[in-house]
Structure formats: structure tokens, C-alpha cells
Design a protein around this motif. Structure first.
Motif, mmCIF file in Angstrom:
data_model
loop_
_atom_site.group_PDB
_atom_site.id
_atom_site.type_symbol
_atom_site.label_atom_id
_atom_site.label_comp_id
_atom_site.label_asym_id
_atom_site.label_seq_id
_atom_site.Cartn_x
_atom_site.Cartn_y
_atom_site.Cartn_z
ATOM 1 N N GLN A 20 1.045 -1.021 -0.358
ATOM 2 C CA GLN A 20 0.058 -0.161 -0.057
ATOM 3 C C GLN A 20 0.277 1.322 0.021
ATOM 4 N N CYS A 22 1.443 4.526 -2.088
ATOM 5 C CA CYS A 22 1.461 5.742 -2.848
ATOM 6 C C CYS A 22 2.643 5.661 -3.594
ATOM 7 N N ASP A 27 -5.255 6.280 -5.996
ATOM 8 C CA ASP A 27 -5.735 7.753 -5.485
ATOM 9 C C ASP A 27 -6.269 7.282 -4.048
ATOM 10 N N TRP A 28 -6.555 6.099 -3.916
ATOM 11 C CA TRP A 28 -7.260 5.487 -2.281
ATOM 12 C C TRP A 28 -6.821 4.225 -2.355
ATOM 13 N N PRO A 30 -9.057 0.589 -0.402
ATOM 14 C CA PRO A 30 -10.241 0.234 -0.106
ATOM 15 C C PRO A 30 -9.688 -0.619 1.375
ATOM 16 N N GLU A 84 -15.048 13.433 1.501
ATOM 17 C CA GLU A 84 -15.017 12.664 2.647
ATOM 18 C C GLU A 84 -14.526 11.427 1.728
ATOM 19 N N ARG A 85 -15.838 10.985 1.365
ATOM 20 C CA ARG A 85 -15.300 9.458 0.860
ATOM 21 C C ARG A 85 -14.375 9.526 0.030
ATOM 22 N N PRO A 86 -14.151 8.469 -0.450
ATOM 23 C CA PRO A 86 -12.408 8.868 -1.600
ATOM 24 C C PRO A 86 -13.280 8.144 -2.757
ATOM 25 N N HIS A 87 -12.466 8.650 -3.541
ATOM 26 C CA HIS A 87 -13.548 8.260 -5.432
ATOM 27 C C HIS A 87 -11.363 8.192 -6.678
ATOM 28 N N PHE A 90 -7.868 2.817 -7.548
ATOM 29 C CA PHE A 90 -7.108 2.281 -6.087
ATOM 30 C C PHE A 90 -6.664 0.755 -6.842
#
Length: 143
Positions: A20, A22, A27-28, A30, A84-87, A90
Motif C-alpha cells: 500500500q 502511494c 488515489d485511495w 480500499p 470525504e469519501r475517496p474516489h 485504486f
């Protein structure tokens, strides 16, 4: 405490390694739960607001590669006050133990959770995966 002490204390907790990091592309990330019983390893990946056709699972020589894209929640007719919720894109990678099958993998996507059931096999009976030909897992949708 030094980083080496942390590593020695926490290493036994992570029997299935995950990447994990970056790298500028994702972008995020899960969240994933990994469970084990005598017959299988079970991966549960939370993928809210996603559809199975937007997720890709590939079995590689040494593990699983899961990627996809969660669409942006923007609606033109509303003014967004907070997001706030990621999008976005991934990806997650998980190493598989020697007794995890690279062939017998069942998937179910239900209630925004992707479950990957990875059967256990004897390492001696394991069919070697080729580096040249990773295989995709077909994701089944359960309503």
C-alpha cells in the motif's frame, strides 16, 4: 523504539503481506480484511458505490493484484460542501502463501463487498504460475 523493534514486534501479525505504497497512481486504498480457516483464505474488500465491472482481480505468480476505479460523486445540480469519501483509481497487491491456490479462486460481490475465496492446496500439488501469463478472476455479482 527503533524501527527494527517495531518490525520485530509487528511482523508476526502480517502473514499475508500487502503493498500500500502511494506511487503517484493510486488515489485511495480500499480497506481489506483477510481471514483463514482450514480450507481457504478469504479476502473481504470494501468497495462502496462500485460495480463488479469496475474492478479487476488478477492472479500473479506470487499473489493477487486488485485494481479499479470508483467514479467521482459529483452531481452538476448540487453544490458540494464537503467530500470525504475517496474516489478515483485504486490498486492493492497481496502476496499469497505457498499453500494458496493460484487457480481455485471464487469471487462474490455483494453489498459493496468483494469476497475472494482462495482455496488451500498442498504446496507440492501447486501448479506453478507463469510470469508471462497472469490470469484474471471473473467477479460474480450476488444480489
Amino acid at each position: 523504539m527503533t524501527p527494527n523493534i517495531y518490525h520485530r514486534l509487528l511482523a508476526p501479525l502480517a502473514t499475508i503481506p500487502a503493498v500500500q505504497v502511494c506511487n503517484g497512481e493510486a488515489d485511495w486504498f480500499p480497506p481489506v480484511d483477510i481471514l483463514e480457516d482450514a480450507a481457504e483464505y478469504l479476502f473481504r474488500i470494501d468497495l462502496p458505490d462500485m460495480r463488479p465491472e469496475h474492478v479487476r482481480v488478477v492472479v500473479e505468480r506470487d499473489g493477487l493484484f486488485i485494481s479499479g476505479e470508483r467514479p467521482k460523486p459529483w452531481q452538476d445540480d448540487k453544490k458540494w460542501l464537503r467530500v470525504e469519501r475517496p474516489h478515483g483509481y485504486f490498486e492493492r497487491r497481496f502476496g499469497l502463501p505457498d499453500d494458496a491456490s493460484r487457480v481455485e479462486i471464487m469471487s462474490v460481490f455483494k453489498n459493496s463487498v468483494l469476497e475472494l475465496h482462495v482455496s488451500k492446496v498442498s504446496p507440492l500439488l501447486q501448479k506453478p504460475a507463469t510470469a508471462d501469463a497472469p490470469s484474471s478472476v471473473v467477479i460474480s455479482y450476488a444480489s
